[in-house]
Write a protein that holds these residues in place. Structure first.
Motif, PDB file in Angstrom:
ATOM      1  N   GLY A  69       0.826  -1.197   0.000  1.00 15.76           N
ATOM      2  CA  GLY A  69       0.000   0.000   0.000  1.00 15.76           C
ATOM      3  C   GLY A  69       0.862   1.249   0.000  1.00 15.76           C
ATOM      4  O   GLY A  69       2.080   1.201   0.193  1.00 15.76           O
ATOM      5  N   PRO A  70       0.260   2.413  -0.193  1.00 19.57           N
ATOM      6  CA  PRO A  70       1.031   3.662  -0.248  1.00 19.57           C
ATOM      7  C   PRO A  70       1.601   4.025   1.123  1.00 19.57           C
ATOM      8  O   PRO A  70       0.975   3.768   2.155  1.00 19.57           O
ATOM      9  N   PRO A  71       2.792   4.635   1.163  1.00 19.22           N
ATOM     10  CA  PRO A  71       3.376   5.066   2.432  1.00 19.22           C
ATOM     11  C   PRO A  71       2.505   6.122   3.113  1.00 19.22           C
ATOM     12  O   PRO A  71       1.849   6.948   2.466  1.00 19.22           O
ATOM     13  N   VAL A  72       2.528   6.088   4.452  1.00 19.64           N
ATOM     14  CA  VAL A  72       1.746   7.025   5.252  1.00 19.64           C
ATOM     15  C   VAL A  72       2.707   7.922   6.041  1.00 19.64           C
ATOM     16  O   VAL A  72       3.429   7.430   6.909  1.00 19.64           O
ATOM     17  N   PRO A  73       2.751   9.231   5.756  1.00 18.52           N
ATOM     18  CA  PRO A  73       3.640  10.114   6.515  1.00 18.52           C
ATOM     19  C   PRO A  73       3.207  10.204   7.979  1.00 18.52           C
ATOM     20  O   PRO A  73       2.027  10.332   8.290  1.00 18.52           O
TER      21      PRO A  73
END
Length: 504
Positions: A69-73
């Motif tokens: 999944g996309p990275p989460v800042p």
């Protein structure tokens, strides 16, 4: 002597722990019948476990980002992020804070806790000439008078071993010292014994595991020039003096120069935030700061960093930073680490080892190549999975694959079997005498070291580490396999270099 699984105590309820590269492995208990775990047989795993390596392996195989999944800042920002919590990573964090006491530092590591392997046992006072090498087990105290006469080897081999120890000839008469060293640099110690000395096979077989505990491979991979530098038998007649050869590996050169052991790495204080079980999966340099992504077990989280030090395995870096220049990527991939296997056994009956009369035993061909007793009740065993006949690099890769496929039941059986063979004659019961077994499997244990005859570019260079190491924007590559230094100091040297590059 052959022991049944029941006689060895494979069905006895004890504490069994297995660790792979520092992380506990979840698996079936190691009984002969492969019974599932029960409260009577607790089982944990540490070391290079599947949990510690699963993310790195998924990155290597191209599977990780398919499901991550996309990275989460996180919104967090640090002056320094260190990747890797070993000796180099902790050294880098400590040095950064020494120079910049008010800095914010985050340390990320893929293992569940930061710990280090104990030094390998050395100074063996006995050798078990085992059945794997000589057909039956014979324990010989090597420091006692006439010990060679008690070895279960051919008469010719005894004569040759006495010659190698007491009065070896000049094997290269008329050749200058530099030429002798160059010839040794082209041979392994096994090759020297066979091809130069013409030694009986029993001599090579007896000597084979001499370097295993320290180097992770045996004399089929250990260079003859380093065997000379370490004081192995057979070289006195060459009259090469006391100074190290330029062909000696960094560790041997350092030792012959009488260098002090590497300084201990300062313990991390409260100024360093540590996140274990947090394998890093991406490192990028940006316009305002670097971004480091790590997997927390559920998703990829990112933090911002003013600087990043990669104090991890060099071979992992290409998967974290695939946009590095091709030459650097090739150099980083060459760093193949040597696997090791350790077992710690707590005895219910430690008196048997005291009756044995020795504390450290080298085995000539059994699975565990070294066993050492530490009072009051602990035995430590060491095995070296490296396929030494293939050399340190290829042999380590092959041995690591075999280690990954070796079930715990096999490891437990060999531990019990060898303790029974060693201590049984002095009254030890392998069935009831063992209280606990802990196994640490380190698939990537020892940093590679440049050595002859395997690295033709050594000692003149250029070295792959020169191309691998160095600053890349806000990011510096460290790690113990990023410098051609002695093993005990390589990680600290690399850490200090990385800090210097980023702060000057």
């Amino acid at each position: 002597m052959s022991f049944s699984p029941r006689a060895l105590g494979m069905d006895v309820p004890i504490t069994r722990r297995d660790f792979f590269d520092g992380i506990a492995v979840s698996c079936v208990a190691g009984s002969a019948a492969h019974k599932p775990l029960t409260p009577a047989r607790p089982f944990t795993v540490r070391g290079d476990t599947s949990e510690a390596l699963s993310v790195a392996h998924a990155l290597r195989d191209g599977r990780f980002w398919e499901r991550a999944g996309p990275p989460v800042p996180t919104g967090e920002s640090y002056d320094l992020v260190v990747v890797g919590g070993g000796r180099g990573g902790r050294g880098a964090a400590a040095e950064w804070l020494r120079r910049r006491p008010g800095a914010s530092v985050l340390l990320l590591d893929n293992h569940d806790r930061l710990d280090e392997r104990e030094p390998a046992p050395t100074g063996f006072d006995a050798v078990m000439c085992d059945a794997e090498s000589f057909g039956s087990d014979t324990l010989v105290a090597t420091g006692s008078p006439g010990w060679i006469e008690r070895l279960p080897i051919a008469d010719r081999a005894r004569r040759e071993l006495r010659l190698l120890h007491d009065d070896p000839p000049d094997w290269f008469p008329g050749v200058p010292a530099e030429g002798k060293q160059e010839r040794l640099a082209g041979l392994t110690y096994s090759g020297f014994l066979r091809e130069v000395c013409g030694a009986h096979p029993d001599v090579e077989r007896f000597c084979r595991t001499m370097p295993s505990a320290e180097w992770g491979y045996d004399t089929r991979a250990f260079g003859a020039i380093d065997a000379w530098g370490t004081g192995y038998p057979g070289f006195a007649g060459l009259q090469l003096g006391e100074e190290p050869s330029r062909f000696n590996s960094p560790t041997v050169r350092s030792r012959r120069h009488g260098a002090a052991p590497a300084a201990a790495v300062p313990a991390l204080d409260g100024r360093v935030r540590v996140r274990a079980s947090s394998p890093v999966v991406s490192v990028r340099d940006g316009a305002g700061s670097a971004t480091v992504g790590y997997f927390d077990g559920h998703q990829v989280l990112t933090v911002a960093a003013g600087a990043v030090i990669l104090a991890c395995w060099s071979a992992v870096v290409p998967y974290l930073m695939p946009d590095l220049p091709p030459e650097r990527l090739r150099a980083l991939r060459q760093a193949t680490r040597v696997p090791l296997l350790e077992a710690t056994v707590r005895l219910r009956d430690a008196d048997a080892w005291r009756r044995l009369g020795v504390r450290r035993v080298r085995w000539t061909g059994a699975y565990w190549c070294a066993s050492a007793f530490t009072p009051p009740d602990t035995v430590r065993l060491l095995a070296t999975p490296c396929r030494s006949e293939l050399g340190p690099g290829a042999g380590s890769a092959a041995g690591r694959r075999e280690l990954l496929m070796t079930p715990y039941s096999t490891l437990e059986h060999t531990v019990r079997d060898q303790l029974a063979r060693l201590l049984g004659p002095v009254g030890f019961d392998p069935g009831g005498g063992i209280a606990e077994i802990t196994v640490h499997r380190w698939g990537h244990a020892l940093a590679p070291e440049y050595c002859r005859p395997w690295h033709a570019f050594y000692p003149d260079g250029p070295f792959p580490s020169d191309a691998a190491r160095g600053r890349f924007g806000r990011i510096a590559i460290a790690g113990s396999d990023a410098v051609p230094a002695a093993r005990g100091e390589a990680a600290v040297v690399a850490a200090l270099q990385a800090v210097e590059e980023l702060t000057r």
